[in-house]
Design a protein around this motif. Sequence first.
Motif, PDB file in Angstrom:
ATOM      1  N   THR A   4     -26.222  27.574 -30.880  1.00 20.38           N
ATOM      2  CA  THR A   4     -25.815  28.954 -31.045  1.00 20.38           C
ATOM      3  C   THR A   4     -24.313  29.034 -31.019  1.00 20.38           C
ATOM      4  OG1 THR A   4     -25.881  29.336 -28.682  1.00 20.38           O
ATOM      5  CG2 THR A   4     -27.874  29.826 -29.911  1.00 20.38           C
ATOM      6  N   THR A   5     -23.806  30.164 -31.509  1.00 14.81           N
ATOM      7  CA  THR A   5     -22.368  30.365 -31.489  1.00 14.81           C
ATOM      8  C   THR A   5     -21.898  30.476 -30.057  1.00 14.81           C
ATOM      9  OG1 THR A   5     -22.515  31.533 -33.559  1.00 14.81           O
ATOM     10  CG2 THR A   5     -20.510  31.841 -32.282  1.00 14.81           C
ATOM     11  N   PRO A   6     -20.927  29.659 -29.630  1.00  9.92           N
ATOM     12  CA  PRO A   6     -20.520  29.670 -28.252  1.00  9.92           C
ATOM     13  C   PRO A   6     -19.791  30.944 -27.895  1.00  9.92           C
ATOM     14  CG  PRO A   6     -19.088  28.244 -29.514  1.00  9.92           C
ATOM     15  CD  PRO A   6     -20.153  28.691 -30.431  1.00  9.92           C
ATOM     16  N   THR A   7     -19.853  31.305 -26.636  1.00  6.41           N
ATOM     17  CA  THR A   7     -19.127  32.460 -26.133  1.00  6.41           C
ATOM     18  C   THR A   7     -18.721  32.222 -24.709  1.00  6.41           C
ATOM     19  OG1 THR A   7     -19.224  34.811 -25.680  1.00  6.41           O
ATOM     20  CG2 THR A   7     -21.260  33.615 -25.417  1.00  6.41           C
ATOM     21  N   ALA A 379     -23.783  16.459 -22.506  1.00  7.75           N
ATOM     22  CA  ALA A 379     -23.931  17.670 -23.309  1.00  7.75           C
ATOM     23  C   ALA A 379     -22.607  18.424 -23.395  1.00  7.75           C
ATOM     24  CB  ALA A 379     -25.021  18.564 -22.713  1.00  7.75           C
ATOM     25  N   TRP A 380     -21.899  18.544 -22.260  1.00  6.69           N
ATOM     26  CA  TRP A 380     -20.613  19.235 -22.278  1.00  6.69           C
ATOM     27  C   TRP A 380     -19.600  18.491 -23.141  1.00  6.69           C
ATOM     28  CZ3 TRP A 380     -15.668  17.839 -20.673  1.00  6.69           C
ATOM     29  CH2 TRP A 380     -14.727  18.875 -20.699  1.00  6.69           C
ATOM     30  N   LEU A 381     -19.547  17.159 -23.002  1.00  2.00           N
ATOM     31  CA  LEU A 381     -18.622  16.372 -23.817  1.00  2.00           C
ATOM     32  C   LEU A 381     -18.962  16.502 -25.305  1.00  2.00           C
ATOM     33  CD1 LEU A 381     -18.415  13.132 -21.652  1.00  2.00           C
ATOM     34  CD2 LEU A 381     -16.593  14.801 -22.007  1.00  2.00           C
ATOM     35  N   THR A 382     -20.251  16.500 -25.619  1.00  2.00           N
ATOM     36  CA  THR A 382     -20.667  16.632 -27.008  1.00  2.00           C
ATOM     37  C   THR A 382     -20.253  17.984 -27.573  1.00  2.00           C
ATOM     38  OG1 THR A 382     -22.565  15.182 -26.612  1.00  2.00           O
ATOM     39  CG2 THR A 382     -22.653  16.569 -28.579  1.00  2.00           C
ATOM     40  N   LYS A 383     -20.460  19.034 -26.805  1.00  2.00           N
ATOM     41  CA  LYS A 383     -20.068  20.369 -27.271  1.00  2.00           C
ATOM     42  C   LYS A 383     -18.556  20.476 -27.412  1.00  2.00           C
ATOM     43  CE  LYS A 383     -20.304  25.266 -26.227  1.00  2.00           C
ATOM     44  NZ  LYS A 383     -18.838  25.441 -26.339  1.00  2.00           N
ATOM     45  N   PRO A 389     -15.208  21.294 -32.492  1.00  2.37           N
ATOM     46  CA  PRO A 389     -14.239  20.981 -33.549  1.00  2.37           C
ATOM     47  C   PRO A 389     -14.859  20.989 -34.946  1.00  2.37           C
ATOM     48  CG  PRO A 389     -13.989  19.462 -31.716  1.00  2.37           C
ATOM     49  CD  PRO A 389     -15.252  20.221 -31.457  1.00  2.37           C
ATOM     50  N   LEU A 390     -16.084  20.464 -35.075  1.00  2.80           N
ATOM     51  CA  LEU A 390     -16.672  20.347 -36.405  1.00  2.80           C
ATOM     52  C   LEU A 390     -17.265  21.651 -36.916  1.00  2.80           C
ATOM     53  CD1 LEU A 390     -16.155  17.381 -35.817  1.00  2.80           C
ATOM     54  CD2 LEU A 390     -18.329  16.844 -36.914  1.00  2.80           C
ATOM     55  N   ARG A 391     -17.538  22.597 -36.021  1.00  5.82           N
ATOM     56  CA  ARG A 391     -18.013  23.891 -36.487  1.00  5.82           C
ATOM     57  C   ARG A 391     -16.896  24.921 -36.499  1.00  5.82           C
ATOM     58  NH1 ARG A 391     -21.773  26.167 -31.611  1.00  5.82           N
ATOM     59  NH2 ARG A 391     -22.993  24.359 -32.204  1.00  5.82           N
ATOM     60  N   GLY A 392     -15.677  24.507 -36.105  1.00  5.71           N
ATOM     61  CA  GLY A 392     -14.548  25.408 -36.152  1.00  5.71           C
ATOM     62  C   GLY A 392     -14.397  26.260 -34.924  1.00  5.71           C
ATOM     63  N   TRP A 408      -4.111  14.663 -43.656  1.00  3.52           N
ATOM     64  CA  TRP A 408      -5.452  14.138 -43.871  1.00  3.52           C
ATOM     65  C   TRP A 408      -6.062  13.554 -42.604  1.00  3.52           C
ATOM     66  CZ3 TRP A 408      -8.028  15.350 -48.060  1.00  3.52           C
ATOM     67  CH2 TRP A 408      -7.297  15.733 -49.200  1.00  3.52           C
ATOM     68  N   VAL A 409      -5.264  12.949 -41.735  1.00  4.18           N
ATOM     69  CA  VAL A 409      -5.786  12.343 -40.512  1.00  4.18           C
ATOM     70  C   VAL A 409      -5.716  13.376 -39.400  1.00  4.18           C
ATOM     71  CG1 VAL A 409      -5.557  10.485 -38.840  1.00  4.18           C
ATOM     72  CG2 VAL A 409      -5.032  10.069 -41.250  1.00  4.18           C
ATOM     73  N   THR A 410      -6.810  14.010 -39.121  1.00  2.00           N
ATOM     74  CA  THR A 410      -6.908  14.991 -38.054  1.00  2.00           C
ATOM     75  C   THR A 410      -8.051  14.595 -37.131  1.00  2.00           C
ATOM     76  OG1 THR A 410      -8.459  16.392 -39.259  1.00  2.00           O
ATOM     77  CG2 THR A 410      -6.084  16.805 -39.598  1.00  2.00           C
ATOM     78  N   TYR A 411      -8.140  15.278 -36.012  1.00  2.00           N
ATOM     79  CA  TYR A 411      -9.222  15.000 -35.061  1.00  2.00           C
ATOM     80  C   TYR A 411     -10.583  15.207 -35.729  1.00  2.00           C
ATOM     81  CZ  TYR A 411     -12.141  15.283 -30.896  1.00  2.00           C
ATOM     82  OH  TYR A 411     -13.117  15.079 -29.961  1.00  2.00           O
ATOM     83  N   THR A 412     -10.717  16.322 -36.435  1.00  2.00           N
ATOM     84  CA  THR A 412     -11.985  16.630 -37.092  1.00  2.00           C
ATOM     85  C   THR A 412     -12.337  15.591 -38.149  1.00  2.00           C
ATOM     86  OG1 THR A 412     -11.724  18.995 -36.718  1.00  2.00           O
ATOM     87  CG2 THR A 412     -13.221  18.328 -38.480  1.00  2.00           C
ATOM     88  N   SER A 413     -11.355  15.169 -38.937  1.00  2.61           N
ATOM     89  CA  SER A 413     -11.638  14.183 -39.982  1.00  2.61           C
ATOM     90  C   SER A 413     -12.046  12.847 -39.387  1.00  2.61           C
ATOM     91  CB  SER A 413     -10.419  14.011 -40.891  1.00  2.61           C
ATOM     92  OG  SER A 413      -9.321  13.464 -40.185  1.00  2.61           O
TER      93      SER A 413
END
Length: 730
Positions: A4-7, A379-383, A389-392, A408-413
């Motif tokens: 779900t969208t975090p809040t 779970a916390w580390l994964t989130k 980062p990958l969902r923005g 081009w070289v970013t954390y997300t990439s």
Amino acid sequence: MAATTPTTASTHRAPADNVPAYRTDLDGLRGIAIALVACFHVWFGRVSGGVDVFLVLSGYFFVGSLLRHAIHSQATHVTLRDTINPWPRLKRLLRRLIPALFTVLIAVAVLTVVVIPQTRWVSIGRELIASALYYQNWHLAFNSQDYLAASSANSPLQHIWSMSVQGQFFVLTLVVALAFAALIKLVARFIAPVADPRAIRLLVGLAVLAVALVSFYWAHMRMGVNQQFNYYDTFSRLWEPLAGGLLAIWLPSWRVPRWLRTVTAVVALALIVTCGWWIDGVNAYPGPWALVPVGSTLLIIWAGATALERPRAGTPAPQGLPPVNRMLASRWPVWLGTIAYALYLWHWPLLIFYLTWREKNHANFIEGVGLLALSVGLAWLTKRYIEDPLRGGRAEPAHARRDGRRQWVTYTSVVTSVLVIGTLVTGIGIKVWDHRVATMVVDTKNLDPRTYPGARALLEGWPVPAVDPQPSPLMVTQDFPETSTDGYMSDFEDPRIHVGVYGDPTATRTIALIGGSHAEMWISALDLLGQRNHFKVTTYLKMGCPMSTELVPKQDGVPYPECHDWVMRVVDKVIADDPDAVFTNATRPRDYQPGDWVPPTYPPIFDEFIASGIEVFGIRDTPWPHNAQGLIDTPTCLADGGSATSCATRRAVALAPENPADELAATRPMFHALDLSDGVCDAEICPAVVGNIVVYKDWHHLSATYVRSLTDELGRQMAATAPWTAPPGP
């Protein structure tokens, strides 16, 4: 369960542009649900109902969102192309679901190689692919795996079934909703305006209600047909998210007293928390009993929503939330809800790998606390470092170039690249290993009996040299009887009778081998005896189908009516073919007590053959390996470091003191009771390895190599009761 969208808010926020107020209390409900799922898996070995809560919440949010899109798309500025374009929503789904899932799947692949015996790599590899492609529930359904208490024998990916159901629901609902929105758009353009939101809600609601009712009926009806399949069936589960969707479409706006909302929410939450103890979810869900967690979730959504009616734009929602909803909207339940998706993914495989590593079937309290703490941490580390980062959800670290060019070289990439490469490597590795195992050929027909005496070591006292057993634990899983590799065994869905011919095809005497897989495994010995002693062996075999008059036989607890029909047709065909004798099983293990017996549905079949002048060789079934912890998968037990004795079965538990079929032989001269138990067990145990040969190829079937080592003893017993099966005289 879906992400779900975090809040980080602990209060409800007001809606804008007809978007409902954000329900942080439902984040908290999700947190309570994942806590129940994890705790029940770790300590209680039961289904908690938490997954059903997830399904309802997913339907409530997703269907509500699609409905708003359908209504909004009727605005003139929204083009037909934008209306039917699935990519924006599909992209958001992929960003929400894929990163955490693939992270866990890569970890499972690595831990499988490190912890799990090679004999299980193929099955887990196939589940990895099924999980990644969102059809794990169907994979489990067709393999009829029970989702019960965790043990070292469980798959580390069984829990992904619910993710697959939700993924299929999301995609199917998205396609249908966009098609519906496009249809309304076309009708409005070429026929008449259809922009009334109430009319759209009515049409959508009726359609969703109809599908939900059919799904509910299907789930209820299939419980008595095949509950193991029904538990994982997407269509059986569909009514649960659709129930949440119906509430999103037709949320009642009744004005009710606060005390009634409070009592409703308290009772609903109590039912969610406790239903795992008094409802047997594995055998009851998704049938009518699933209405308890489903209905309770709907009531909690309703209780909180009635306090949020018509909030003013830009102002906080009214503070009339029932106490239960306020508690759910508090800090810790909401925080747990934000990591619920990743926690759901991590907790089960960690539990299974730990139990496998420790060679245990249950975690104690201290171990469970440690596993849950580790699961929450991962779970916390994964989130924090994968999902957000990958969902923005979290901004990129600031490393912008001064010249304004794209970096081009970013954390997300980097994270995306690691996941993509890891997934590709895992997929290629699975396919390579699967191909290797599938192409293995077990060639043990010419083993030197002096080095590999097998059953001769028990029956005749042959010496046993110190060499590695054959086939290896990995290879023995492919040590099939000849009829399986030749295609003469009908599978569960195949109603045909496939007749194979073995032994001496030119002989005038014939023995018909008939029954299920426990009859089939003797073909390796009968084929040799037929060649030596000049009799033909014809085969009439079907998986899981012994020769019995039982009207509704069951296979692993599932009704198997095709078996009865097949047995009746085989009896008629064998009698018409008129062999000299039939060879089949005369006993089977007792289900709930030690020893073995002759089921009362077996002798009528024997008597029918005898009445037709056909002799019957009734062989005693071999022990089904098990110990105090349950069934034993012999190849896996050996591959995991077990020995012939540690993977053995106690004879007194598996077999009665005497062959139960002897009583039949005493009253039926044409019935010949055969018993090779002394070739499989000594006086105390039935070892996993005898005479340097692995005895069992799986949970309870003898390896073809071991059956060949029993050939001489089988021939001796047959010749003692039916001399025509002995070698011809000089």
